[in-house]
Design an enzyme around this catalytic site. Structure first.
Site, PDB file in Angstrom:
ATOM      1  N   GLY A  12       0.804  -1.223   0.000  1.00 31.97           N
ATOM      2  CA  GLY A  12       0.000   0.000   0.000  1.00 31.97           C
ATOM      3  C   GLY A  12       0.828   1.259   0.000  1.00 31.97           C
ATOM      4  O   GLY A  12       0.380   2.314   0.469  1.00 31.97           O
ATOM      5  N   SER A 139       8.777   5.594 -14.428  1.00 33.93           N
ATOM      6  CA  SER A 139       7.390   5.662 -13.951  1.00 33.93           C
ATOM      7  C   SER A 139       7.352   6.138 -12.507  1.00 33.93           C
ATOM      8  O   SER A 139       7.402   5.317 -11.585  1.00 33.93           O
ATOM      9  CB  SER A 139       6.750   4.275 -14.058  1.00 33.93           C
ATOM     10  OG  SER A 139       7.606   3.289 -13.491  1.00 33.93           O
ATOM     11  N   ALA A 141       5.507   7.159  -9.287  1.00 31.75           N
ATOM     12  CA  ALA A 141       4.183   6.779  -8.783  1.00 31.75           C
ATOM     13  C   ALA A 141       3.185   7.925  -8.928  1.00 31.75           C
ATOM     14  O   ALA A 141       2.046   7.718  -9.372  1.00 31.75           O
ATOM     15  CB  ALA A 141       4.302   6.350  -7.319  1.00 31.75           C
ATOM     16  N   LYS A 192      19.985   1.202 -11.615  1.00 30.11           N
ATOM     17  CA  LYS A 192      19.791   2.644 -11.893  1.00 30.11           C
ATOM     18  C   LYS A 192      19.552   3.416 -10.597  1.00 30.11           C
ATOM     19  O   LYS A 192      19.841   4.609 -10.516  1.00 30.11           O
ATOM     20  CB  LYS A 192      18.693   2.857 -12.933  1.00 30.11           C
ATOM     21  CG  LYS A 192      17.260   2.519 -12.500  1.00 30.11           C
ATOM     22  CD  LYS A 192      16.551   3.633 -11.771  1.00 30.11           C
ATOM     23  CE  LYS A 192      15.251   3.171 -11.143  1.00 30.11           C
ATOM     24  NZ  LYS A 192      14.662   4.151 -10.222  1.00 30.11           N
ATOM     25  N   ASP A 245      14.832   4.514 -17.567  1.00 26.08           N
ATOM     26  CA  ASP A 245      14.667   4.798 -16.137  1.00 26.08           C
ATOM     27  C   ASP A 245      15.862   5.565 -15.581  1.00 26.08           C
ATOM     28  O   ASP A 245      15.733   6.367 -14.649  1.00 26.08           O
ATOM     29  CB  ASP A 245      14.477   3.474 -15.383  1.00 26.08           C
ATOM     30  CG  ASP A 245      13.545   3.616 -14.187  1.00 26.08           C
ATOM     31  OD1 ASP A 245      13.135   4.756 -13.886  1.00 26.08           O
ATOM     32  OD2 ASP A 245      13.230   2.594 -13.554  1.00 26.08           O
ATOM     33  N   THR A 249      15.462   8.970 -13.384  1.00 20.89           N
ATOM     34  CA  THR A 249      15.822   9.082 -11.966  1.00 20.89           C
ATOM     35  C   THR A 249      17.146   9.819 -11.733  1.00 20.89           C
ATOM     36  O   THR A 249      17.356  10.323 -10.643  1.00 20.89           O
ATOM     37  CB  THR A 249      15.851   7.699 -11.294  1.00 20.89           C
ATOM     38  OG1 THR A 249      16.360   6.744 -12.188  1.00 20.89           O
ATOM     39  CG2 THR A 249      14.486   7.256 -10.892  1.00 20.89           C
ATOM     40  N   ARG A 256      13.311   9.530  -5.376  1.00 15.66           N
ATOM     41  CA  ARG A 256      13.743   9.458  -3.971  1.00 15.66           C
ATOM     42  C   ARG A 256      15.218   9.087  -3.873  1.00 15.66           C
ATOM     43  O   ARG A 256      15.906   9.510  -2.960  1.00 15.66           O
ATOM     44  CB  ARG A 256      12.875   8.451  -3.215  1.00 15.66           C
ATOM     45  CG  ARG A 256      11.441   8.934  -3.068  1.00 15.66           C
ATOM     46  CD  ARG A 256      10.513   7.841  -2.685  1.00 15.66           C
ATOM     47  NE  ARG A 256      10.642   6.717  -3.621  1.00 15.66           N
ATOM     48  CZ  ARG A 256       9.972   5.594  -3.522  1.00 15.66           C
ATOM     49  NH1 ARG A 256       9.137   5.423  -2.516  1.00 15.66           N
ATOM     50  NH2 ARG A 256      10.135   4.639  -4.402  1.00 15.66           N
TER      51      ARG A 256
HETATM   52  N1  NDP Z   1       7.557   5.185  -5.885  1.00 14.08           N
HETATM   53  C1  NDP Z   1       7.815   5.069  -7.194  1.00 14.08           C
HETATM   54  O1  NDP Z   1       7.673   6.045  -7.961  1.00 14.08           O
HETATM   55  C2  NDP Z   1       8.250   3.770  -7.754  1.00 14.08           C
HETATM   56  C3  NDP Z   1       8.725   2.748  -6.941  1.00 14.08           C
HETATM   57  N2  NDP Z   1       9.160   1.584  -7.501  1.00 14.08           N
HETATM   58  C4  NDP Z   1       9.662   0.495  -6.670  1.00 14.08           C
HETATM   59  O2  NDP Z   1       8.569  -0.089  -5.971  1.00 14.08           O
HETATM   60  C5  NDP Z   1       9.028  -0.617  -4.721  1.00 14.08           C
HETATM   61  C6  NDP Z   1       8.117  -0.091  -3.623  1.00 14.08           C
HETATM   62  O3  NDP Z   1       8.276   1.313  -3.623  1.00 14.08           O
HETATM   63  P1  NDP Z   1       7.192   2.308  -3.065  1.00 14.08           P
HETATM   64  O4  NDP Z   1       5.824   1.775  -3.145  1.00 14.08           O
HETATM   65  O5  NDP Z   1       7.441   3.607  -3.713  1.00 14.08           O
HETATM   66  O6  NDP Z   1       7.645   2.366  -1.545  1.00 14.08           O
HETATM   67  P2  NDP Z   1       6.895   3.055  -0.335  1.00 14.08           P
HETATM   68  O7  NDP Z   1       7.928   3.331   0.689  1.00 14.08           O
HETATM   69  O8  NDP Z   1       6.069   4.173  -0.831  1.00 14.08           O
HETATM   70  O9  NDP Z   1       5.909   1.914   0.187  1.00 14.08           O
HETATM   71  C7  NDP Z   1       6.371   0.665   0.601  1.00 14.08           C
HETATM   72  C8  NDP Z   1       5.161  -0.151   0.999  1.00 14.08           C
HETATM   73  O10 NDP Z   1       5.593  -1.474   1.296  1.00 14.08           O
HETATM   74  C9  NDP Z   1       5.008  -1.834   2.525  1.00 14.08           C
HETATM   75  N3  NDP Z   1       5.820  -2.836   3.201  1.00 14.08           N
HETATM   76  C10 NDP Z   1       7.126  -2.780   3.513  1.00 14.08           C
HETATM   77  N4  NDP Z   1       7.507  -3.897   4.124  1.00 14.08           N
HETATM   78  C11 NDP Z   1       6.400  -4.680   4.210  1.00 14.08           C
HETATM   79  C12 NDP Z   1       6.136  -5.960   4.754  1.00 14.08           C
HETATM   80  N5  NDP Z   1       7.110  -6.683   5.332  1.00 14.08           N
HETATM   81  N6  NDP Z   1       4.887  -6.430   4.684  1.00 14.08           N
HETATM   82  C13 NDP Z   1       3.908  -5.717   4.109  1.00 14.08           C
HETATM   83  N7  NDP Z   1       4.084  -4.496   3.567  1.00 14.08           N
HETATM   84  C14 NDP Z   1       5.324  -3.991   3.619  1.00 14.08           C
HETATM   85  C15 NDP Z   1       4.929  -0.559   3.324  1.00 14.08           C
HETATM   86  O11 NDP Z   1       3.990  -0.731   4.356  1.00 14.08           O
HETATM   87  P3  NDP Z   1       3.892   0.293   5.613  1.00 14.08           P
HETATM   88  O12 NDP Z   1       3.272   1.532   5.063  1.00 14.08           O
HETATM   89  O13 NDP Z   1       3.029  -0.435   6.560  1.00 14.08           O
HETATM   90  O14 NDP Z   1       5.303   0.507   6.089  1.00 14.08           O
HETATM   91  C16 NDP Z   1       4.457   0.399   2.236  1.00 14.08           C
HETATM   92  O15 NDP Z   1       3.085   0.293   2.046  1.00 14.08           O
HETATM   93  C17 NDP Z   1      10.489  -0.184  -4.590  1.00 14.08           C
HETATM   94  O16 NDP Z   1      11.318  -1.250  -4.957  1.00 14.08           O
HETATM   95  C18 NDP Z   1      10.649   0.938  -5.601  1.00 14.08           C
HETATM   96  O17 NDP Z   1      11.966   1.009  -6.117  1.00 14.08           O
HETATM   97  C19 NDP Z   1       9.122   1.373  -8.844  1.00 14.08           C
HETATM   98  C20 NDP Z   1       8.650   2.339  -9.685  1.00 14.08           C
HETATM   99  C21 NDP Z   1       8.173   3.605  -9.206  1.00 14.08           C
HETATM  100  O1  13P Z   2      11.862   3.927 -10.180  1.00 14.98           O
HETATM  101  C1  13P Z   2      11.318   5.003 -10.161  1.00 14.98           C
HETATM  102  C2  13P Z   2      10.787   5.653 -11.363  1.00 14.98           C
HETATM  103  O2  13P Z   2      10.887   4.853 -12.490  1.00 14.98           O
HETATM  104  C3  13P Z   2      11.187   5.728  -8.891  1.00 14.98           C
HETATM  105  O3  13P Z   2      12.440   6.146  -8.523  1.00 14.98           O
HETATM  106  P1  13P Z   2      12.742   6.513  -7.015  1.00 14.98           P
HETATM  107  O4  13P Z   2      12.522   5.247  -6.215  1.00 14.98           O
HETATM  108  O5  13P Z   2      14.145   6.966  -7.023  1.00 14.98           O
HETATM  109  O6  13P Z   2      11.779   7.595  -6.631  1.00 14.98           O
END
Ligand code: NDP
Ligand code: 13P
Length: 328
Positions: A12, A139, A141, A192, A245, A249, A256
């Site tokens: 989430g 991408s 989020a 990356k 990507d 980034t 981030r």
């Molecule tokens: N943000 C972006 O723009 C993008 C992110 N990504 C990749 O997606 C992945 C996730 O990133 P992102 O969503 O942004 O990260 P966030 O920090 O926004 O969210 C991480 C989520 O994972 C949950 N989580 C962590 N550990 C657990 C666990 N053990 N059990 C259940 N839930 C867990 C957290 O829950 P809680 O809130 O309870 O801590 C939180 O909801 C990363 O690898 C990132 O590199 C890829 C493309 C774009």
């Molecule tokens: O992977 C991403 C965009 O493609 C998001 O990058 P960051 O995790 O560095 O925000």
């Protein structure tokens, strides 16, 4: 009763919510699983996720669950969108509820720090009856959740599965290209992030746009060398999940990882900064490069900066002082 595809999203956070949002807007029946009750309540009651996507109105049909069985009930496809270092823990819970044959699409961009495993290795070890796939590419989020257009790569072990998933996961604003180079797509997405920290550090230290461009270009050479050692195809790294990507980034404070590096470069405290996956991946990427005899000085510098072994300026001096050689 609706016959729209049913998709489960695990996580989430920002990316899980954004993917769930674009897939729901496109007409899929999406169930999001999160561990945080406040997040679940906000999605179901207020159609928002203020902690991770502040100000974003979510589609009212998007529903969130704390119960994995309910979230996965009838799912034709499961997206794993928790951070790389917690993917194994989450997939271990999923093992007891996921139906055999349902593809698991890995959306985290990282390498498991303790083991050096890619996310597909983790999934195949824990869920051997579920075909692994990866979704990766430029991408943010916030962009995807706001229905701003972009394109990503969906990769699987075979072309048919990849092509089917790419169609399945494409939305009017998220164009999914397919690839059967699963390893190449995963390694590009993971590395990356390390380079984005380096680019941010250079900008934060005030070293200029020229240094930033030089560093990213040379970093891309390292990325391709390390990826080749995993068996990745060179053309994959030139695509959305690699160069695409990297461009995003390494050039935007919206990243981030870039923001994390920029904070270090400025000499400011890093406490409380949001998740930067490259932090956990830098050390293991350095170890992999060393063990495989790969020249990767920028990756190594990022790991040392994060270890506090050297400063950003010392790292740049070291890079400039290296013996000259051909550009390849
Ligand atoms: N943000 C972006 O723009 C993008 C992110 N990504 C990749 O997606 C992945 C996730 O990133 P992102 O969503 O942004 O990260 P966030 O920090 O926004 O969210 C991480 C989520 O994972 C949950 N989580 C962590 N550990 C657990 C666990 N053990 N059990 C259940 N839930 C867990 C957290 O829950 P809680 O809130 O309870 O801590 C939180 O909801 C990363 O690898 C990132 O590199 C890829 C493309 C774009
Ligand atoms: O992977 C991403 C965009 O493609 C998001 O990058 P960051 O995790 O560095 O925000």
């Amino acid at each position: 009763m609706s016959t729209a595809p049913r998709i489960a999203v695990l996580g989430g956070g920002a990316w899980g919510t954004a993917l769930a949002q674009t897939l729901t807007v496109a007409g899929n029946r999406v169930r999001l699983w999160a561990r945080d009750v406040a997040t679940i309540d906000a999605i179901n009651r207020d159609h928002s996720n203020p902690r991770y996507l502040p100000g974003m109105a979510l589609h009212p049909d998007l529903t969130a669950f704390d119960d994995l069985s309910a979230a996965l009930d009838g799912a034709e496809c499961v997206l794993s969108v928790v951070p790389a270092q917690t993917t194994a823990a989450v997939l271990s819970q999923v093992r007891h509820v996921i139906a055999s044959g349902v593809p698991i699409v890995l959306c985290a961009k990282g390498i498991e720090a303790g083991t050096g495993r890619l996310m597909s290795d983790v999934a195949q070890a824990i869920l051997p009856s579920n075909p692994p796939a990866a979704l990766s590419g430029p991408s943010f989020a916030a962009d995807v959740a706001a229905s701003l257009p972009t394109a990503v790569t969906v990769a699987a072990l075979d072309t048919d599965t990849a092509a089917r998933l790419a169609v399945f996961l494409s939305t009017p604003t998220l164009r999914c290209y397919s690839s059967d180079d699963l390893v190449g797509v995963e390694v590009g997405g993971a590395l990356k992030n390390v380079l984005a920290i380096a680019a941010g550090a250079v900008v934060g230290a005030g070293l200029g746009a020229s240094a930033q461009a030089a560093l990213v270009t040379r970093g891309f050479v390292e990325l391709r060398r390390i990826a080749a050692s995993f068996g990745a195809r060179p053309e994959t790294l030139m695509g959305l999940s690699g160069l695409g990507d990297l461009m995003l980034t390494c050039g935007s404070g919206q990243s981030r990882n870039f923001a994390y590096g920029r904070t270090i470069g400025r000499g400011e405290p890093i406490d409380g900064l949001p998740l930067a996956e490259g932090v956990a991946t830098a050390g293991i990427a350095r170890r992999i490069a060393q063990e495989r005899g790969i020249d990767a000085p920028i990756t190594e510098s990022v790991a040392m900066i994060l270890d506090r072994t050297i400063t950003v300026r010392e790292a740049v001096s070291n890079l400039l002082a290296r013996p000259l050689k051909s550009e390849s």
